[in-house]
Design an enzyme around this catalytic site. Sequence first.
Site, PDB file in Angstrom:
ATOM      1  N   SER A  73       0.846  -1.202   0.000  1.00 30.01           N
ATOM      2  CA  SER A  73       0.000   0.000   0.000  1.00 30.01           C
ATOM      3  C   SER A  73       0.872   1.239   0.000  1.00 30.01           C
ATOM      4  O   SER A  73       1.927   1.278   0.657  1.00 30.01           O
ATOM      5  CB  SER A  73      -0.883   0.012   1.254  1.00 30.01           C
ATOM      6  OG  SER A  73      -1.453   1.289   1.436  1.00 30.01           O
ATOM      7  N   TYR A 101      -3.157  -1.383   9.734  1.00 32.76           N
ATOM      8  CA  TYR A 101      -3.027  -1.640   8.286  1.00 32.76           C
ATOM      9  C   TYR A 101      -1.650  -1.209   7.777  1.00 32.76           C
ATOM     10  O   TYR A 101      -0.975  -1.961   7.063  1.00 32.76           O
ATOM     11  CB  TYR A 101      -4.144  -0.872   7.570  1.00 32.76           C
ATOM     12  CG  TYR A 101      -4.181  -0.998   6.074  1.00 32.76           C
ATOM     13  CD1 TYR A 101      -4.734  -2.116   5.453  1.00 32.76           C
ATOM     14  CD2 TYR A 101      -3.695   0.033   5.258  1.00 32.76           C
ATOM     15  CE1 TYR A 101      -4.797  -2.208   4.069  1.00 32.76           C
ATOM     16  CE2 TYR A 101      -3.758  -0.056   3.880  1.00 32.76           C
ATOM     17  CZ  TYR A 101      -4.309  -1.177   3.293  1.00 32.76           C
ATOM     18  OH  TYR A 101      -4.365  -1.266   1.923  1.00 32.76           O
TER      19      TYR A 101
HETATM   20  N1  LIG Z   1      -7.804   0.381  -3.675  1.00 35.53           N
HETATM   21  C1  LIG Z   1      -6.724   1.052  -3.281  1.00 35.53           C
HETATM   22  O1  LIG Z   1      -6.579   2.256  -3.522  1.00 35.53           O
HETATM   23  C2  LIG Z   1      -5.651   0.331  -2.512  1.00 35.53           C
HETATM   24  C3  LIG Z   1      -4.617   1.115  -1.979  1.00 35.53           C
HETATM   25  C4  LIG Z   1      -3.598   0.505  -1.283  1.00 35.53           C
HETATM   26  C5  LIG Z   1      -3.582  -0.866  -1.137  1.00 35.53           C
HETATM   27  N2  LIG Z   1      -4.576  -1.631  -1.646  1.00 35.53           N
HETATM   28  C6  LIG Z   1      -4.471  -3.081  -1.462  1.00 35.53           C
HETATM   29  O2  LIG Z   1      -4.783  -3.742  -2.669  1.00 35.53           O
HETATM   30  C7  LIG Z   1      -5.342  -5.025  -2.384  1.00 35.53           C
HETATM   31  C8  LIG Z   1      -6.666  -5.159  -3.116  1.00 35.53           C
HETATM   32  O3  LIG Z   1      -7.554  -4.159  -2.617  1.00 35.53           O
HETATM   33  P1  LIG Z   1      -8.864  -3.686  -3.383  1.00 35.53           P
HETATM   34  O4  LIG Z   1      -8.882  -2.206  -3.327  1.00 35.53           O
HETATM   35  O5  LIG Z   1      -8.987  -4.395  -4.667  1.00 35.53           O
HETATM   36  O6  LIG Z   1      -9.967  -4.195  -2.322  1.00 35.53           O
HETATM   37  P2  LIG Z   1     -11.297  -5.072  -2.499  1.00 35.53           P
HETATM   38  O7  LIG Z   1     -11.958  -5.020  -1.160  1.00 35.53           O
HETATM   39  O8  LIG Z   1     -12.047  -4.626  -3.698  1.00 35.53           O
HETATM   40  O9  LIG Z   1     -10.726  -6.553  -2.768  1.00 35.53           O
HETATM   41  C9  LIG Z   1     -10.089  -7.273  -1.760  1.00 35.53           C
HETATM   42  C10 LIG Z   1     -10.378  -8.756  -1.982  1.00 35.53           C
HETATM   43  O10 LIG Z   1      -9.671  -9.482  -0.957  1.00 35.53           O
HETATM   44  C11 LIG Z   1     -10.548 -10.488  -0.472  1.00 35.53           C
HETATM   45  N3  LIG Z   1     -10.177 -10.858   0.890  1.00 35.53           N
HETATM   46  C12 LIG Z   1     -10.285 -10.102   2.013  1.00 35.53           C
HETATM   47  N4  LIG Z   1      -9.890 -10.817   3.072  1.00 35.53           N
HETATM   48  C13 LIG Z   1      -9.539 -12.045   2.625  1.00 35.53           C
HETATM   49  C14 LIG Z   1      -9.068 -13.220   3.249  1.00 35.53           C
HETATM   50  N5  LIG Z   1      -8.894 -13.280   4.570  1.00 35.53           N
HETATM   51  N6  LIG Z   1      -8.788 -14.300   2.485  1.00 35.53           N
HETATM   52  C15 LIG Z   1      -8.995 -14.269   1.141  1.00 35.53           C
HETATM   53  N7  LIG Z   1      -9.448 -13.178   0.492  1.00 35.53           N
HETATM   54  C16 LIG Z   1      -9.722 -12.083   1.230  1.00 35.53           C
HETATM   55  C17 LIG Z   1     -11.941  -9.862  -0.517  1.00 35.53           C
HETATM   56  O11 LIG Z   1     -12.957 -10.854  -0.478  1.00 35.53           O
HETATM   57  C18 LIG Z   1     -11.872  -9.099  -1.828  1.00 35.53           C
HETATM   58  O12 LIG Z   1     -12.296  -9.899  -2.913  1.00 35.53           O
HETATM   59  C19 LIG Z   1      -5.481  -5.111  -0.870  1.00 35.53           C
HETATM   60  O13 LIG Z   1      -4.390  -5.819  -0.338  1.00 35.53           O
HETATM   61  C20 LIG Z   1      -5.441  -3.651  -0.444  1.00 35.53           C
HETATM   62  O14 LIG Z   1      -4.977  -3.510   0.874  1.00 35.53           O
HETATM   63  C21 LIG Z   1      -5.621  -1.046  -2.323  1.00 35.53           C
END
Ligand SMILES: NC(=O)c1ccc[n+]([C@@H]2O[C@H](COP(=O)([O-])OP(=O)(O)OC[C@H]3O[C@@H](n4cnc5c(N)ncnc54)[C@H](O)[C@@H]3O)[C@@H](O)[C@H]2O)c1
Length: 235
Positions: A125, A138
């Site tokens: 992140s 986080y």
């Molecule tokens: N969207 C952003 O701007 C952003 C920024 C920084 C980091 N991230 C990171 O990117 C990654 C994806 O995030 P996103 O924005 O697509 O979120 P999202 O919530 O759309 O997708 C996350 C997915 O992870 C799955 N998940 C959650 N806990 C789980 C578990 N214990 N076991 C298996 N699957 C699990 C959820 O069911 C979901 O399908 C994450 O690691 C998030 O921390 C996202």
Amino acid sequence: MKTAVVTGGASGIGLGIAQRLRSDGLHVATMDLNPPVDDDLAYRADVSDPEEIAAALTAVRDRLGPVTVLVNAAGVDGFKRFQNISFPEWQRVIEVNLHGVFHTTQAVLPDMLAAGWGRIVNISSSSTHSGQPFMSHYVSAKSAVNGLTKALALELGPSGITVNAVPPGFIDTPMLRRSEEARRLGGSVEEHIQRTPVRRVGTPGDIAAACAFLISEEAGYITGQILGVNGGRNT
Ligand SMILES: NC(=O)c1ccc[n+]([C@@H]2O[C@H](COP(=O)([O-])OP(=O)(O)OC[C@H]3O[C@@H](n4cnc5c(N)ncnc54)[C@H](O)[C@@H]3O)[C@@H](O)[C@H]2O)c1
């Protein structure tokens, strides 16, 4: 044809990565808490549970053979003032975001070691660059993922395995929109776009493009790197 596993592949960034790697010609199985019913390569597994990972991985290997590409994208966020975070809440965020990477990577690694080739990309992140108030659990977990990436890169380089991290920033996914709705972003997505150097929100495809490169043959000299994909919000 190579076989990849993408955790968190049912939504947002993980889904975008799975789609991109499939269109690049890899076999891609996803592991997620909520797998889509219409995708027969989508497996249910909680990444914080090593037994669930092992069971899903056995099914993937039976179907698609050894796994030599792993993208750890499953994650959960959290938003609470530090002094109000209960220890179970702290633990859950660490369990999914950090221990999930530990369990999944350890489970897949034997295939990569046997092949003498592997690619691991950890989605951390951009909050690891900037810090983020009310997300201390986080940010701690994701910072540890960056550290794990660097340590593993050194350890696994001699075995033909590269390990890199992509810390996304401000990517339009259900996670980001939930934060916007809960007014945790400090402004709307539209307002944030005006503060973003490239003047747009990122897409899962932006992260997927970085992953597609890092897992490619030609990226074999790139390991232990933290490749920010954030529209210039963090440099
Ligand atoms: N969207 C952003 O701007 C952003 C920024 C920084 C980091 N991230 C990171 O990117 C990654 C994806 O995030 P996103 O924005 O697509 O979120 P999202 O919530 O759309 O997708 C996350 C997915 O992870 C799955 N998940 C959650 N806990 C789980 C578990 N214990 N076991 C298996 N699957 C699990 C959820 O069911 C979901 O399908 C994450 O690691 C998030 O921390 C996202």
